[in-house]
Every structure is written in structure tokens, then in C-alpha cells.
Design an enzyme around this catalytic site. Structure first.
Site, PDB file in Angstrom:
ATOM      1  N   CYS A  20      16.791  82.508  39.486  1.00  0.00           N
ATOM      2  CA  CYS A  20      16.532  81.199  38.890  1.00  0.00           C
ATOM      3  C   CYS A  20      15.201  81.214  38.172  1.00  0.00           C
ATOM      4  O   CYS A  20      14.460  82.205  38.194  1.00  0.00           O
ATOM      5  CB  CYS A  20      16.543  80.097  39.948  1.00  0.00           C
ATOM      6  N   CYS A  23      12.093  82.093  40.147  1.00  0.00           N
ATOM      7  CA  CYS A  23      11.878  83.534  40.375  1.00  0.00           C
ATOM      8  C   CYS A  23      11.082  84.139  39.222  1.00  0.00           C
ATOM      9  O   CYS A  23      10.066  84.821  39.431  1.00  0.00           O
ATOM     10  CB  CYS A  23      13.216  84.258  40.490  1.00  0.00           C
ATOM     11  N   ASP A 466       7.879  85.963  -2.755  1.00  0.00           N
ATOM     12  CA  ASP A 466       7.364  86.990  -3.652  1.00  0.00           C
ATOM     13  C   ASP A 466       8.414  87.228  -4.740  1.00  0.00           C
ATOM     14  O   ASP A 466       9.616  87.091  -4.496  1.00  0.00           O
ATOM     15  CB  ASP A 466       7.109  88.277  -2.865  1.00  0.00           C
ATOM     16  N   ASP A 664       8.552  91.846   0.397  1.00  0.00           N
ATOM     17  CA  ASP A 664       9.113  93.154   0.738  1.00  0.00           C
ATOM     18  C   ASP A 664       8.140  94.295   0.565  1.00  0.00           C
ATOM     19  O   ASP A 664       8.452  95.423   0.913  1.00  0.00           O
ATOM     20  CB  ASP A 664      10.353  93.437  -0.120  1.00  0.00           C
ATOM     21  N   ASP A 668       2.485  92.575   0.467  1.00  0.00           N
ATOM     22  CA  ASP A 668       2.874  91.296   1.046  1.00  0.00           C
ATOM     23  C   ASP A 668       2.559  91.215   2.532  1.00  0.00           C
ATOM     24  O   ASP A 668       2.610  90.124   3.108  1.00  0.00           O
ATOM     25  CB  ASP A 668       4.385  91.068   0.862  1.00  0.00           C
TER      26      ASP A 668
END
Length: 787
Positions: A20, A23, A466, A664, A668
Site C-alpha cells: 500500500c 509501505c 525551433d 532537435d 537547442d
């Protein structure tokens, strides 16, 4: 002298025995208190602890010891073990857990069924009904009297001992883990779900045991010796049923990972000592040359040596169209070869393979803790002690104010409160949704790094894109050839011949177009590269210059009418290259980075989601604005360096915007890291992918609105889960305590409470599993378009 600083490291430790939220919260608090630990996350659903630590202050072995000291099992993965093998081990362990739960459930149900039969004549023999459950037993009593009349010939004492014999195996074996785990928690000064179950069923069992072995002693003191064996049996059976359903649901939440692993072939065909051999995947070595035939699955990552084919990489990118592979191209293990054959060199295996990296990212995402879970964690930390206090208060009130038999009614009410309050649903509310969502997104080619990325993505109101490689293809192509003194084909042939050796991206575009048209390029001599202006060379005794306007002016060649045309095309986002032959202007070739076909649709969908779009690029403003107009982007920021991109993200955040950066390239990466959510195109650099919180494996900009939409739907499901988990306890506990008894005469029995507790957990998990049906718009659109 200052002490040397060590870089923090991260490890993931599988943990067993958690049942649970209390825990996982206890283990997490223990790890966070360890010296050298900067962050710890213990996930109930994945059964793992992810810990960020200082290797100079602690070690993974120390962390394992700390977990074991709390009473739970922990084991470090073997060095170099791949994500696939870890998942396989987890599946094996979960399979064993499910098999064990099935066996225990079967025994508990059988014992409960027999106990119901034996209890029927005992209920008739007793003077008072024990609880409202007896009303439901009346039909059973009639059936038992008809089918087993001998049971009514037995005395109540014999019936109680038969029930004790049925209950002992269930308490001592099938439900033993509840008591041992509760004792372990008690020894560590803690309490969890097992505490509630153990105290509730333990109290009912011990009272029944006393009533069985000392019934006459109780009767002598005016107490009816009622027994609650069947309630104990059915409570344990229903809790086990809930555990079994949860274990199965946990398996389904990681189904996306298993489907990825299942794509790998069992064997590979390799060339060794001049012969082709079929070997199991485990026998592959880096440097092996493998042969892949049409229709076969590629066994491992590598580089094509010879041959050509089309490869279905949809398992990696979500893109249904096959990709052309030729010598020099990379192929990825578990992708499907279509209609050609090729030979390639294997260079990445095991944990280094792309499949393992993706699985590792998905596992990391599924184990990450969403900020919204902190609310559930804070409540779970104090929930069990509060429930124990409520149960004690319930017992006292029923004993002092309730009807006779006061002790029995008080015991039943207190046990019912303990059983119904198990915080399973609360602990499952967030991690189940995160696991299902991140697994489903991985199937769609979207890698989301966990609950925090999902929660931040939901709040986005600005997306910065971009230009190159994100909105555009990132690979310049020839758009127009404007001849002046030569035919178009000859103009392109001469320009491409000169630019073939320049290595410039714009020159490469000329070469690709010439090759596409089948033009034979000539040999170049006396090559002269003018940095920032262009290139000059001799082709077939003709002096050819290709570059910008400044190059022609430097050579004394008058661009003439080409200038106006160049300005017009530049305004449309094309880059003009002037060509001069033997000192005179010969024509104009324009190159542009083509806009991705899906960019306009992606921007339109972002607008429908109420998100403002910004185009951020280092390119010139004219080109940037032309691209923005073509796809419908709201705002343009051009001519910026990498530091400028970072500053722009900071300025937007200073305006109280929640910003996503989509890029990409290496340049960046700082902006991706600074943004509230960095979204990296998977076709870009590894650095960009590492900096982004979300990675679009297929390089399709429509994945951006897909990811945001998925995040919003996931957060909606999480809120639904938390609402029902909280409402269940807010309503269930008072009713179990007897709130409705004074006015309506309604009470819950411990068995009813156990059933309600199991239903609440299964409801939360089932609601999360709805996310498996979410689809990616980009992928579905492409499948429709290419049927």
C-alpha cells in the site's frame, strides 16, 4: 583547500513486500534520511526505488541495507543487466505472485463456502443475530437444512470447532502475510494496510477462539459465545481477491514494454568464418555481421554494409511508413525488414541498444512521482494511525451507547472500520495512471519522462518551436532554378559540380538535386572556397562561381535582373545562390528547408488546445516569417544565438507563462532544459533528447499536441482516481462506524467492508486502464492516408 565534489549518481532498486501507499512512503522516508541521498522515489506500482545519491557518502549496497532494515526485500540488479531482462524478471516474479494468490484465494473461498454452510445451523441455534449479514443467510439456511440435515444434529460446540478447523489454515497460511507484515511494521514503529487487516481479522478470530474453547465460561458471565470465523474467512478471501486483481492490473500497465520486448526475434543469422549460422540473441557479439532477409525482424542495432531494403520502424517511432535503408544507414533491433535483404554490422547490444534505452526511459517515467501524488502521500502518512484511533473511538461508543450485546456490536463496528479504511485505492490512484499513460505514449512514439512531465505538460499555455528540423525538414532542398545565360539543367550541373567538394549544406542540396535529375557532374580543378561568400572552381575549362550577391560583386559580375528575383524569393523564405560562369551572371538557384507537411496541422491543433505558438530560430527574419505564415505560427523571434534561445524562454517564463520548447539540435539543449517542458524531436541529437522531458521518436510535430492532449487526459483520470479514493473513505468510514444506525438502522458487516475495499481499488485501476485506448492523432491520420 576545498573538498572535491562528486557528481550525483542514480540507481533503481527493486523492492518486494510493498502492499500500500504507507509501505512505499515509509521506505521513501527512510531513504531520504540517509546521508548522501538527495532524492528518493519509491513507486508502489513498479515495485522499485529510484534513488539519487552522492557516491562519496553512500553506496547502492548501503541503500539496499536501509530498505531491508525497514522489513522489505531489496536486491540490486546485476551489473550490465539490460532493461529487457529486468522486465522479464519482473514478469516472472509477478507471474509467481499471481499463481500464489490464486492458490490462496481458492483455499480461502472454499473454506468460506464451507463455513457459510456450517454457520447456517449455528445461527439458528444462537439466540441473537450477530450482525445484519444474518438476514442474507436465511435462504442459505433453508438450503442447508434440505441438503445437509445432519448439520442440524450437531451441537453448537461441535459446529464452532469445525469452523475453527476451517479457519486455521486460512489464517495460518493464506492470510499469513497480513499478520507477518503487520508485525514487521509494528517492530519498526509504523503501520500500514496490513496493520488494519491484521488487527481487524485478528480481533474477530481471537474472540471467536475464546468463544469456542471457553464458551461455557462466557455464558456463565452472561456473554453469548458468538463466533465470527466466516467473517474472518471472507475478509481474507476478498482482500486476496483485490490483491489478485491489482497484480493482474499492474501487469497490464506494463504491457507496452512487454510488447516492445516481444518484437525481438529469438535468433539471428550471422556470418562467422565465411558461413551463415543461426544463433540465439544471447550469443551475439559486437562486431558480428548479420544477414537480414525479407520479412525478418532485425535482431540488434548496427550499420548496413551492403544491400538495401525498406524497414518498418513503427515500434520505435510510431510512424507506419517504412524507411529506406542503404549502406551506411543505421538499423535498430526489433524493427521489421520489409522487402529487401541486406548485411549489416552489429555494434550495440544489451543495455546499449536503442530498444533497451527506450524501455529504460519508459521504466524511469513510470517510476517517477507526479507532484499531485504528494497530496496522497501526505494523507497516507497519517491515515493508518488516524483510522486506528477512529476504530478505538467506534468501539468505545458502541460499547457505551450501543444495543446489547454491547461488546459484540462494538467489536463488529471497530473491525468494520479497520477493514473498509485500507488505503489501497489512494496509493494506486496516481501511479497506475502514470504507468498506463507513459506506456501507451511509448507505443505511439512519445517518450514522457514520468509524472512530473505529465503534470507540467497539462499546464502549458505557450509552445516555442525551433524552425530547422522541427517545423521544417532540416535538410535543404533546391526549390527553383532561374537560368539567365544557360539552360536550367546545365546551370545546375555546373553549380553542383563546384559545390560537390565544398561540404556546405546548401551545396549538398545542389548535388542531391543534380543526382536526382541524372545530371553527370564534371571534374573540378582550382577550387577556391570563399568563407561566408561561396565557392569558385573550374569545370570543363569554364570558371564557375556559386555563392551570395557579395561573391558576384567581388568578381565584378553584375547580377542585373537576378537581384530583384532573388529579393522576391528570399521574402518567401528561400535562400538564393547566384551562379556566375566565366565572369558573367548565368542564373540563380534557390534553396529552402522544406516545411514538414504536418507542421500546419500541428500548429492548428495547438491553437485548438488554447496554446500560443512562437517560432524561435537563428535564421534571418524574412525566412522565419515566411515559414511562420505558411504554418500559422503566432509570433516570430529570429536571428538568435543559442544563448538567445535560452534568454527567450526565460523572458516568457518571467511573463508567468508555462512554456514548452520543441527542438532537435545541440544548440537547442539549453533552452530545452530551461523550459517547463522540453520536447525533443527524436530525429535530432542525443544531447537534445537527454535534455528534453518529452521525446518525439517519429520526428513529427503533430506529436507535440498529441503529448499535451495525452497529458491533459491523464491528469483528468488522476483527479478522478483521487476523488473516488478520498470519497470512498470519507463516506465509507463513518458508515462503517455506525453513522446511519441511529436513524436508519443500517450497518456494514466486516465482510461487506472487505468487498467494498476491494471494489474501490479495482475501480481506480480500471479507470486508469482506460488510458490504454488513447490514440495518437498523427499516427492515426497517417494510417488513414496511406491505406
Amino acid at each position: 583547500m576545498g573538498t572535491a565534489q562528486t557528481s550525483p549518481e542514480q540507481c533503481t532498486i527493486p523492492v518486494t513486500g510493498m502492499t500500500c501507499a504507507a509501505c512505499s512512503a515509509r521506505i521513501q522516508r527512510t531513504l531520504e534520511r540517509r546521508e548522501g541521498v538527495s532524492a528518493a522515489n519509491v513507486n508502489l506500482m513498479t515495485g522499485a526505488a529510484t534513488v539519487t545519491y552522492d557516491p562519496a557518502a553512500t553506496t547502492p549496497e548501503d541503500l539496499v541495507a536501509a530498505i531491508r532494515a525497514t522489513g522489505y526485500g531489496a536486491e540490486l540488479p546485476r551489473p550490465g543487466e539490460s532493461a529487457e531482462s529486468l522486465v522479464a524478471l519482473q514478469d516472472t516474479a509477478r507471474g509467481a505472485e499471481i499463481a500464489e494468490l490464486k492458490g490462496k484465494l481458492a483455499v480461502s473461498l472454499a473454506a468460506g463456502g464451507l463455513a457459510a454452510i456450517v454457520s447456517a445451523p449455528l445461527m439458528v441455534a444462537t439466540e441473537h443475530a450477530r450482525d445484519p449479514l444474518s438476514a442474507f443467510m436465511a435462504p442459505l439456511t433453508a438450503v442447508v437444512r434440505r441438503l445437509a440435515p445432519w448439520a442440524y444434529d450437531l451441537s453448537p460446540i461441535h459446529l464452532r470447532f469445525i469452523l475453527l478447523g476451517l479457519t486455521l489454515p486460512v489464517v495460518g497460511w493464506a492470510g499469513r502475510q497480513f499478520y507477518t507484515r503487520a508485525w514487521t511494521a509494528f517492530r519498526h514503529h509504523s503501520a500500514d494496510m496490513n496493520t488494519l487487516i491484521a488487527v481487524g481479522t485478528g480481533a474477530a478470530f481471537l474472540y471467536s477462539l475464546v468463544a469456542t474453547v471457553a464458551g461455557h465460561w462466557l455464558l456463565a458471565r452472561g456473554v453469548e459465545p458468538h463466533v465470527y470465523y466466516e467473517s474472518v474467512l471472507w475478509i481474507i478471501a476478498l482482500v486476496l481477491l483485490g490483491n489478485l486483481l491489482e497484480a493482474r492490473a499492474k501487469g497490464r500497465t506494463s504491457g507496452a514494454i512487454r510488447r516492445l520486448i516481444g518484437l525481438r526475434p529469438a535468433t539471428a543469422r550471422v556470418v562467422r568464418d565465411g558461413s551463415e549460422l543461426e544463433v540465439p540473441l544471447a550469443a551475439l557479439r559486437a562486431g558480428d555481421e548479420a544477414v537480414v532477409r525479407p520479412g525478418e525482424t532485425i535482431p540488434a542495432d548496427g550499420e548496413v554494409l551492403d544491400g538495401a531494403s525498406w524497414v518498418d520502424e513503427s515500434m520505435l517511432t510510431g510512424e507506419p511508413l517504412p524507411v529506406r535503408k542503404e549502406p551506411g544507414d543505421r538499423v535498430v533491433g526489433a524493427t521489421l525488414n520489409r522487402n529487401g535483404a541486406f548485411r549489416y554490422r552489429i555494434d550495440r547490444l544489451g543495455a546499449d541498444s536503442m530498444l533497451s534505452r527506450i524501455i529504460g526511459l519508459v521504466q524511469q517515467a513510470q517510476g517517477a512521482r507526479a507532484p499531485i501524488q504528494r497530496l496522497a502521500d501526505r494523507i497516507s502518512a497519517v491515515f493508518v494511525p488516524v483510522v486506528l484511533s477512529i476504530a478505538i473511538a467506534t468501539f468505545v461508543l458502541w460499547f457505551d451507547l450501543g444495543p446489547e450485546p454491547a461488546f459484540l456490536n462494538a467489536l463488529v463496528a471497530a473491525v468494520t472500520v479497520l477493514i473498509i479504511a485500507c488505503p489501497c485505492a489512494m496509493g494506486l490512484a496516481v501511479p497506475t495512471a502514470v504507468m498506463v499513460s507513459t506506456g501507451r505514449s511509448a507505443e505511439l512514439g512519445i517518450l514522457i519522462r514520468g509524472g512530473e512531465a505529465l503534470e507540467r505538460s497539462e499546464r502549458l499555455d505557450t509552445v516555442v518551436l525551433d524552425k530547422t528540423g522541427t517545423v521544417t525538414e532540416g535538410r535543404p532542398a533546391v526549390r527553383q532554378v532561374v537560368p539567365l545565360a544557360l539552360p536550367a539543367g546545365e546551370l545546375l550541373r555546373l553549380a553542383a559540380s563546384v559545390d560537390r567538394l565544398s561540404g556546405h549544406p546548401l551545396g549538398e542540396a545542389l548535388v542531391r538535386e543534380a543526382e536526382r535529375q541524372g545530371l553527370r557532374m564534371g571534374e573540378v580543378s582550382r577550387l577556391d572556397v570563399r568563407t561566408g561568400r561561396g565557392v569558385i572552381g573550374t569545370v570543363s575549362d569554364r570558371r564557375v562561381a556559386v555563392g551570395n550577391r557579395a561573391l558576384l560583386e567581388e568578381l565584378g559580375a553584375d547580377p542585373g535582373l537576378l537581384s530583384a528575383e532573388a529579393d522576391r524569393l528570399a521574402a518567401e523564405g528561400q535562400t538564393p545562390l547566384f551562379v556566375a560562369v566565366d565572369g558573367a551572371a548565368a542564373g540563380l538557384i534557390t534553396v529552402a528547408d522544406p516545411i514538414k507537411p504536418a507542421s500546419a496541422e500541428a500548429v492548428a491543433r495547438l491553437h485548438r488546445l488554447g496554446i500560443e505558438t512562437v517560432l524561435l530560430t537563428g535564421d534571418n527574419r524574412a525566412t522565419a516569417e515566411a515559414v511562420a505564415r505558411a504554418v500559422g505560427i503566432d509570433r516570430v523571434v529570429a536571428d538568435v544565438l543559442p544563448e538567445g534561445k535560452l534568454d527567450m524562454i526565460r523572458r516568457l517564463q518571467a511573463e508567468s507563462r508555462s512554456v514548452a520548447m520543441v527542438g532537435d539540435g545541440l544548440n537547442d539543449a539549453p533552452a530545452l532544459a530551461q523550459a517547463d517542458v522540453g520536447i525533443a524531436m527524436g530525429t535530432g541529437t542525443d544531447v537534445a533528447m537527454e535534455a528534453g522531458a518529452v521525446t518525439l521518436m517519429r520526428g513529427d510535430p503533430r506529436g507535440v499536441p498529441d503529448a499535451i492532449d495525452l497529458a491533459r487526459r491523464t491528469m483528468g483520470v488522476i483527479r478522478q482516481n483521487l476523488f473516488w479514493a478520498f470519497v470512498y473513505n470519507v463516506i465509507g468510514i463513518p458508515v462503517a462506524a455506525g453513522l446511519l444506525y441511529p436513524t436508519l438502522g443500517l450497518r456494514l458487516t466486516p465482510t461487506m467492508a472487505a468487498a467494498a475495499m476491494a471494489v474501490s481499488s479495482v475501480t481506480v485501476v480500471s479507470n486508469s486502464l482506460r488510458l490504454r485506448r488513447l490514440g495518437g492523432t498523427a499516427s492515426s491520420n497517417e494510417r488513414t492516408a496511406h491505406v
